[in-house]
Design a protein around this motif. Structure first.
Motif, PDB file in Angstrom:
ATOM      1  N   UNK A   1       8.359  14.205   3.857  1.00 55.35           N
ATOM      2  CA  UNK A   1       9.064  15.469   4.055  1.00 55.35           C
ATOM      3  C   UNK A   1       8.328  16.397   5.008  1.00 55.35           C
ATOM      4  N   UNK A   2       7.040  16.117   5.278  1.00 56.81           N
ATOM      5  CA  UNK A   2       6.270  16.980   6.169  1.00 56.81           C
ATOM      6  C   UNK A   2       6.191  16.422   7.591  1.00 56.81           C
ATOM      7  N   UNK A   3       5.723  15.155   7.726  1.00 62.77           N
ATOM      8  CA  UNK A   3       5.484  14.609   9.070  1.00 62.77           C
ATOM      9  C   UNK A   3       6.512  13.565   9.485  1.00 62.77           C
ATOM     10  N   UNK A   4       7.340  13.117   8.564  1.00 63.88           N
ATOM     11  CA  UNK A   4       8.364  12.153   8.910  1.00 63.88           C
ATOM     12  C   UNK A   4       7.916  10.709   8.914  1.00 63.88           C
ATOM     13  N   UNK A   5       6.656  10.451   8.570  1.00 60.67           N
ATOM     14  CA  UNK A   5       6.163   9.075   8.532  1.00 60.67           C
ATOM     15  C   UNK A   5       6.744   8.334   7.331  1.00 60.67           C
ATOM     16  N   UNK A   6       6.837   7.019   7.447  1.00 57.92           N
ATOM     17  CA  UNK A   6       7.357   6.205   6.354  1.00 57.92           C
ATOM     18  C   UNK A   6       6.351   6.184   5.202  1.00 57.92           C
ATOM     19  N   UNK A   7       6.831   6.428   4.001  1.00 61.58           N
ATOM     20  CA  UNK A   7       5.958   6.418   2.822  1.00 61.58           C
ATOM     21  C   UNK A   7       6.333   5.227   1.942  1.00 61.58           C
ATOM     22  N   UNK A   8       5.316   4.629   1.355  1.00 64.63           N
ATOM     23  CA  UNK A   8       5.495   3.479   0.480  1.00 64.63           C
ATOM     24  C   UNK A   8       4.676   3.690  -0.787  1.00 64.63           C
ATOM     25  N   UNK A   9       5.164   3.100  -1.861  1.00 65.00           N
ATOM     26  CA  UNK A   9       4.390   3.148  -3.098  1.00 65.00           C
ATOM     27  C   UNK A   9       3.067   2.420  -2.912  1.00 65.00           C
ATOM     28  N   UNK A  10       3.097   1.305  -2.202  1.00 62.58           N
ATOM     29  CA  UNK A  10       1.902   0.544  -1.841  1.00 62.58           C
ATOM     30  C   UNK A  10       2.084   0.014  -0.427  1.00 62.58           C
ATOM     31  N   UNK A  11       0.983  -0.142   0.297  1.00 59.03           N
ATOM     32  CA  UNK A  11       1.068  -0.687   1.644  1.00 59.03           C
ATOM     33  C   UNK A  11       1.581  -2.122   1.600  1.00 59.03           C
ATOM     34  N   UNK A  12       2.472  -2.448   2.494  1.00 62.80           N
ATOM     35  CA  UNK A  12       3.094  -3.766   2.521  1.00 62.80           C
ATOM     36  C   UNK A  12       2.055  -4.843   2.843  1.00 62.80           C
ATOM     37  N   UNK A  13       1.990  -5.872   1.997  1.00 62.91           N
ATOM     38  CA  UNK A  13       1.086  -7.018   2.201  1.00 62.91           C
ATOM     39  C   UNK A  13      -0.362  -6.581   2.403  1.00 62.91           C
ATOM     40  N   UNK A  14      -0.784  -5.570   1.664  1.00 61.50           N
ATOM     41  CA  UNK A  14      -2.139  -5.055   1.830  1.00 61.50           C
ATOM     42  C   UNK A  14      -3.193  -6.121   1.528  1.00 61.50           C
ATOM     43  N   UNK A  15      -3.062  -6.803   0.401  1.00 58.68           N
ATOM     44  CA  UNK A  15      -4.054  -7.808   0.025  1.00 58.68           C
ATOM     45  C   UNK A  15      -4.068  -8.974   1.005  1.00 58.68           C
ATOM     46  N   UNK A  16      -2.888  -9.418   1.424  1.00 59.12           N
ATOM     47  CA  UNK A  16      -2.809 -10.558   2.330  1.00 59.12           C
ATOM     48  C   UNK A  16      -3.443 -10.234   3.683  1.00 59.12           C
ATOM     49  N   UNK A  17      -3.161  -9.053   4.203  1.00 54.57           N
ATOM     50  CA  UNK A  17      -3.733  -8.656   5.492  1.00 54.57           C
ATOM     51  C   UNK A  17      -5.242  -8.472   5.392  1.00 54.57           C
ATOM     52  N   UNK A  18      -5.684  -7.874   4.301  1.00 58.08           N
ATOM     53  CA  UNK A  18      -7.119  -7.667   4.134  1.00 58.08           C
ATOM     54  C   UNK A  18      -7.852  -8.990   3.997  1.00 58.08           C
ATOM     55  N   UNK A  19      -7.280  -9.935   3.248  1.00 53.74           N
ATOM     56  CA  UNK A  19      -7.878 -11.264   3.125  1.00 53.74           C
ATOM     57  C   UNK A  19      -7.983 -11.941   4.488  1.00 53.74           C
ATOM     58  N   UNK A  20      -6.914 -11.847   5.305  1.00 56.76           N
ATOM     59  CA  UNK A  20      -6.909 -12.485   6.619  1.00 56.76           C
ATOM     60  C   UNK A  20      -8.019 -11.916   7.511  1.00 56.76           C
ATOM     61  N   UNK A  21      -8.149 -10.599   7.531  1.00 56.55           N
ATOM     62  CA  UNK A  21      -9.196  -9.964   8.332  1.00 56.55           C
ATOM     63  C   UNK A  21     -10.577 -10.304   7.797  1.00 56.55           C
ATOM     64  N   UNK A  22     -10.708 -10.352   6.481  1.00 60.68           N
ATOM     65  CA  UNK A  22     -12.005 -10.623   5.873  1.00 60.68           C
ATOM     66  C   UNK A  22     -12.462 -12.057   6.143  1.00 60.68           C
ATOM     67  N   UNK A  23     -11.558 -13.027   6.025  1.00 59.59           N
ATOM     68  CA  UNK A  23     -11.902 -14.426   6.297  1.00 59.59           C
ATOM     69  C   UNK A  23     -12.282 -14.603   7.765  1.00 59.59           C
ATOM     70  N   UNK A  24     -11.544 -13.963   8.661  1.00 59.72           N
ATOM     71  CA  UNK A  24     -11.871 -14.038  10.085  1.00 59.72           C
ATOM     72  C   UNK A  24     -13.244 -13.436  10.364  1.00 59.72           C
ATOM     73  N   UNK A  25     -13.542 -12.309   9.731  1.00 59.62           N
ATOM     74  CA  UNK A  25     -14.853 -11.680   9.903  1.00 59.62           C
ATOM     75  C   UNK A  25     -15.969 -12.586   9.389  1.00 59.62           C
ATOM     76  N   UNK A  26     -15.723 -13.261   8.264  1.00 57.72           N
ATOM     77  CA  UNK A  26     -16.730 -14.177   7.715  1.00 57.72           C
ATOM     78  C   UNK A  26     -16.983 -15.349   8.660  1.00 57.72           C
ATOM     79  N   UNK A  27     -15.928 -15.850   9.299  1.00 53.98           N
ATOM     80  CA  UNK A  27     -16.087 -16.942  10.256  1.00 53.98           C
ATOM     81  C   UNK A  27     -16.860 -16.478  11.487  1.00 53.98           C
TER      82      UNK A  27
END
Length: 207
Positions: A30-56
């Motif tokens: 209602x203030x800035x017009x950005x899309x709001x979500x109860x939780x970020x979409x695919x947060x765990x999956x994206x974080x896992x992907x970045x984390x595994x790549x960083x480990x490699x």
């Protein structure tokens, strides 16, 4: 009680509290017009992907030369650890300590900490929400020191290149290390900390 239980959604852009519209597929802040979500979409999956790549990327970052020092036409490639040892031999212990902490300890803490945090949230392990929150804040705090040794190496390169007898060239290990730093930073950003509180009931059963 969580905000989602009270029908409140927080905007990740401006932190405005928005009343959740029932049966709505999506809504805007209602203030800035950005899309709001109860939780970020695919947060765990994206974080896992970045984390595994960083480990490699962490493997070549530590085993490939991070820089090569050329003196009188001869080059000496150094990895992070061999560079720390060389700095100690030249009585540059404070700089060696900075490089060791920022290049070895900080990335290791971030990789291990994020892995434990993701695993505990995803598998509902008996780790309290307060412990997870403390771990997340610690990961964010140490993340700001990740690039410290890159700045030190840059200063060393500048100082050495001012001379006429020696020069320094960055190796692929430096590129890999920068990739680790950026990937772990992105992993910490993509992780939705609100997921920490989603299984507080199961956590309290273990306490």
């Amino acid at each position: 009680m969580r905000a989602i239980d009270a029908g409140i959604l927080i905007c990740v852009e401006c932190h405005q509290l928005n009343r959740q519209i029932p049966d709505s597929v999506g809504q805007d802040c209602t203030r800035c017009g950005a899309r709001v979500h109860a939780r970020r979409t695919d947060s765990l999956r994206r974080t896992w992907a970045l984390l595994v790549t960083a480990a490699l990327m962490y493997i070549p970052a530590n085993f490939l030369p991070i820089m090569t020092v050329y003196s009188l036409g001869k080059g000496q490639p150094d990895t992070i650890m061999s560079g720390v040892i060389e700095l100690i031999h030249y009585d540059m212990v404070p700089i060696a300590l900075i490089v060791f902490v920022a290049s070895i300890l900080v990335p290791t803490f971030k990789l291990v900490g994020l892995t434990l945090l993701l695993y505990s949230v995803e598998r509902h392990q008996p780790l309290s929400a307060r412990q997870r929150g403390w771990m997340y804040r610690f990961i964010e705090w140490i993340g700001r020191w990740s690039m410290l040794d890159i700045f030190v190496i840059t200063i060393l390169v500048t100082l050495v290149n001012f001379g006429s007898l020696a020069s320094i060239e960055a190796g692929f290990g430096a590129v890999a290390f920068c990739s680790v730093v950026v990937l772990t930073m992105l992993a910490a950003v993509t992780f939705d900390p609100r997921l920490i509180w989603d299984n507080t009931e199961s956590d309290s059963d273990h306490e």
